[in-house]
Motif scaffolding. Structure first.
Motif, PDB file in Angstrom:
ATOM      1  N   VAL A  44       0.835  -1.147   0.263  1.00  0.00           N
ATOM      2  CA  VAL A  44       0.102  -0.086   0.018  1.00  0.00           C
ATOM      3  C   VAL A  44       1.021   1.259  -0.107  1.00  0.00           C
ATOM      4  CG1 VAL A  44      -1.737   1.370   1.345  1.00  0.00           C
ATOM      5  CG2 VAL A  44      -1.867  -1.099   1.074  1.00  0.00           C
ATOM      6  N   ARG A  45       2.018   1.381   0.721  1.00  0.00           N
ATOM      7  CA  ARG A  45       2.855   2.224   0.903  1.00  0.00           C
ATOM      8  C   ARG A  45       3.644   2.657  -0.412  1.00  0.00           C
ATOM      9  NH1 ARG A  45       4.879   3.015   6.992  1.00  0.00           N
ATOM     10  NH2 ARG A  45       2.937   3.039   7.923  1.00  0.00           N
ATOM     11  N   VAL A  46       3.949   1.623  -1.078  1.00  0.00           N
ATOM     12  CA  VAL A  46       4.538   1.492  -2.425  1.00  0.00           C
ATOM     13  C   VAL A  46       3.675   2.132  -3.406  1.00  0.00           C
ATOM     14  CG1 VAL A  46       5.404   0.299  -4.332  1.00  0.00           C
ATOM     15  CG2 VAL A  46       6.196  -0.347  -2.134  1.00  0.00           C
ATOM     16  N   VAL A  47       2.329   1.822  -3.636  1.00  0.00           N
ATOM     17  CA  VAL A  47       1.078   2.415  -4.270  1.00  0.00           C
ATOM     18  C   VAL A  47       1.158   4.037  -3.744  1.00  0.00           C
ATOM     19  CG1 VAL A  47      -1.284   2.636  -4.788  1.00  0.00           C
ATOM     20  CG2 VAL A  47       0.140   0.309  -4.876  1.00  0.00           C
ATOM     21  N   ILE A  48       1.189   4.355  -2.781  1.00  0.00           N
ATOM     22  CA  ILE A  48       1.124   5.849  -2.228  1.00  0.00           C
ATOM     23  C   ILE A  48       2.146   6.538  -2.769  1.00  0.00           C
ATOM     24  CG2 ILE A  48       1.404   7.119  -0.293  1.00  0.00           C
ATOM     25  CD1 ILE A  48      -0.548   5.128   1.399  1.00  0.00           C
ATOM     26  N   ALA A  49       3.248   6.071  -2.844  1.00  0.00           N
ATOM     27  CA  ALA A  49       4.815   6.696  -3.162  1.00  0.00           C
ATOM     28  C   ALA A  49       4.536   6.954  -4.669  1.00  0.00           C
ATOM     29  CB  ALA A  49       6.075   5.948  -2.882  1.00  0.00           C
ATOM     30  N   LEU A  50       4.111   5.786  -5.403  1.00  0.00           N
ATOM     31  CA  LEU A  50       4.083   5.832  -6.880  1.00  0.00           C
ATOM     32  C   LEU A  50       2.883   6.902  -7.500  1.00  0.00           C
ATOM     33  CD1 LEU A  50       4.190   2.195  -7.861  1.00  0.00           C
ATOM     34  CD2 LEU A  50       5.943   3.963  -8.300  1.00  0.00           C
ATOM     35  N   CYS A  51       1.776   6.996  -6.724  1.00  0.00           N
ATOM     36  CA  CYS A  51       0.735   8.132  -6.907  1.00  0.00           C
ATOM     37  C   CYS A  51       1.337   9.350  -6.705  1.00  0.00           C
ATOM     38  CB  CYS A  51      -0.467   8.022  -6.029  1.00  0.00           C
ATOM     39  SG  CYS A  51      -1.414   6.402  -6.223  1.00  0.00           S
ATOM     40  N   LEU A  52       2.239   9.627  -5.793  1.00  0.00           N
ATOM     41  CA  LEU A  52       2.877  10.954  -5.650  1.00  0.00           C
ATOM     42  C   LEU A  52       3.883  11.254  -6.727  1.00  0.00           C
ATOM     43  CD1 LEU A  52       2.638  11.105  -1.395  1.00  0.00           C
ATOM     44  CD2 LEU A  52       1.064  12.201  -3.154  1.00  0.00           C
TER      45      LEU A  52
ATOM     46  N   TRP B 121      -3.361   6.154   2.475  1.00  0.00           N
ATOM     47  CA  TRP B 121      -2.437   6.411   3.841  1.00  0.00           C
ATOM     48  C   TRP B 121      -3.550   6.618   5.071  1.00  0.00           C
ATOM     49  CZ3 TRP B 121       2.074   6.552   5.393  1.00  0.00           C
ATOM     50  CH2 TRP B 121       2.549   7.179   6.547  1.00  0.00           C
ATOM     51  N   GLN B 122      -4.852   7.306   5.057  1.00  0.00           N
ATOM     52  CA  GLN B 122      -5.661   7.136   5.857  1.00  0.00           C
ATOM     53  C   GLN B 122      -5.976   5.535   6.369  1.00  0.00           C
ATOM     54  OE1 GLN B 122      -6.597   9.656   8.190  1.00  0.00           O
ATOM     55  NE2 GLN B 122      -5.120  10.940   7.093  1.00  0.00           N
ATOM     56  N   ARG B 123      -6.263   4.895   5.241  1.00  0.00           N
ATOM     57  CA  ARG B 123      -6.718   3.476   5.658  1.00  0.00           C
ATOM     58  C   ARG B 123      -5.537   2.712   6.355  1.00  0.00           C
ATOM     59  NH1 ARG B 123      -8.284   0.160   0.670  1.00  0.00           N
ATOM     60  NH2 ARG B 123      -9.640   1.695   0.262  1.00  0.00           N
ATOM     61  N   ASP B 124      -4.233   2.936   5.751  1.00  0.00           N
ATOM     62  CA  ASP B 124      -3.273   2.425   6.280  1.00  0.00           C
ATOM     63  C   ASP B 124      -2.933   2.659   7.550  1.00  0.00           C
ATOM     64  OD1 ASP B 124      -0.545   0.807   6.078  1.00  0.00           O
ATOM     65  OD2 ASP B 124       0.226   2.633   6.337  1.00  0.00           O
ATOM     66  N   GLN B 125      -3.113   3.967   8.204  1.00  0.00           N
ATOM     67  CA  GLN B 125      -2.902   4.331   9.563  1.00  0.00           C
ATOM     68  C   GLN B 125      -3.984   3.729  10.533  1.00  0.00           C
ATOM     69  OE1 GLN B 125      -0.125   6.239  10.645  1.00  0.00           O
ATOM     70  NE2 GLN B 125       0.451   5.593   8.626  1.00  0.00           N
TER      71      GLN B 125
END
Length: 84
Positions: free
Chosen positions: A16-24, A72-76
Protein backbone atom coordinates in the motif's frame (compact mmCIF):
# COMPACT_ATOMS: atom_id res chain seq x y z
CA UNK A 1 9.46 0.89 27.04
CA UNK A 2 8.13 -2.27 25.61
CA UNK A 3 9.42 -3.91 22.47
CA UNK A 4 6.00 -3.74 20.78
CA UNK A 5 5.78 0.07 20.93
CA UNK A 6 9.27 0.39 19.43
CA UNK A 7 8.50 -2.12 16.69
CA UNK A 8 5.29 -0.32 15.70
CA UNK A 9 7.19 2.95 15.15
CA UNK A 10 9.72 1.44 12.75
CA UNK A 11 9.19 2.37 9.11
CA UNK A 12 7.59 -0.50 7.23
CA UNK A 13 7.45 -0.89 3.46
CA UNK A 14 4.14 -2.39 2.47
CA UNK A 15 2.48 -2.74 -0.95
CA UNK A 16 0.00 0.00 0.00
CA UNK A 17 2.82 2.40 0.83
CA UNK A 18 4.52 1.60 -2.47
CA UNK A 19 1.29 2.49 -4.30
CA UNK A 20 1.08 5.73 -2.29
CA UNK A 21 4.64 6.63 -3.28
CA UNK A 22 3.94 5.89 -6.94
CA UNK A 23 0.82 8.05 -6.87
CA UNK A 24 2.83 10.96 -5.48
CA UNK A 25 5.92 10.52 -7.68
CA UNK A 26 4.17 9.94 -11.04
CA UNK A 27 3.21 13.62 -11.63
CA UNK A 28 6.77 14.77 -10.96
CA UNK A 29 8.24 12.26 -13.36
CA UNK A 30 5.67 13.11 -16.02
CA UNK A 31 6.30 16.85 -15.79
CA UNK A 32 10.09 16.66 -15.49
CA UNK A 33 10.38 14.47 -18.59
CA UNK A 34 9.78 17.41 -20.94
CA UNK A 35 11.02 15.61 -24.05
CA UNK A 36 7.99 13.33 -23.89
CA UNK A 37 5.49 16.17 -24.38
CA UNK A 38 7.44 19.02 -26.02
CA UNK A 39 5.54 18.90 -29.31
CA UNK A 40 2.49 20.46 -30.93
CA UNK A 41 0.78 17.34 -32.28
CA UNK A 42 -1.64 15.75 -31.56
CA UNK A 43 -3.82 18.78 -30.99
CA UNK A 44 -6.99 18.42 -28.93
CA UNK A 45 -9.84 20.79 -29.87
CA UNK A 46 -7.25 23.14 -31.35
CA UNK A 47 -4.98 23.13 -28.28
CA UNK A 48 -1.40 21.94 -28.90
CA UNK A 49 -0.32 18.74 -27.14
CA UNK A 50 2.20 20.63 -24.97
CA UNK A 51 -0.57 22.58 -23.23
CA UNK A 52 -3.36 20.04 -22.93
CA UNK A 53 -0.94 17.38 -21.65
CA UNK A 54 0.11 19.65 -18.79
CA UNK A 55 -3.50 20.57 -17.98
CA UNK A 56 -4.47 16.90 -17.99
CA UNK A 57 -1.71 16.25 -15.45
CA UNK A 58 -3.10 18.99 -13.18
CA UNK A 59 -6.36 17.06 -12.95
CA UNK A 60 -4.65 13.66 -12.80
CA UNK A 61 -2.31 14.87 -10.05
CA UNK A 62 -5.30 15.92 -7.98
CA UNK A 63 -6.91 12.51 -8.39
CA UNK A 64 -3.66 10.70 -7.56
CA UNK A 65 -3.11 12.85 -4.45
CA UNK A 66 -6.64 12.11 -3.20
CA UNK A 67 -6.08 8.38 -3.78
CA UNK A 68 -2.75 8.53 -1.93
CA UNK A 69 -4.37 10.38 0.98
CA UNK A 70 -7.21 7.89 1.27
CA UNK A 71 -4.81 4.94 1.13
CA UNK A 72 -2.65 6.58 3.79
CA UNK A 73 -5.64 7.12 6.08
CA UNK A 74 -6.70 3.48 5.64
CA UNK A 75 -3.14 2.31 6.33
CA UNK A 76 -2.91 4.40 9.49
CA UNK A 77 -6.26 3.11 10.78
CA UNK A 78 -5.14 -0.47 10.14
CA UNK A 79 -1.85 0.11 11.98
CA UNK A 80 -3.69 1.56 14.98
CA UNK A 81 -5.87 -1.50 15.14
CA UNK A 82 -9.02 -0.08 13.62
CA UNK A 83 -9.74 2.46 16.36
CA UNK A 84 -11.30 5.79 15.50
Amino acid sequence: MSDTSEASREPVVTPVRVVIALCLIAPFVAMLWVGSYAKADPAFIGIPFFYWYQMAWVLLSTVLTVIAYQLWQRDQRARRGGTK
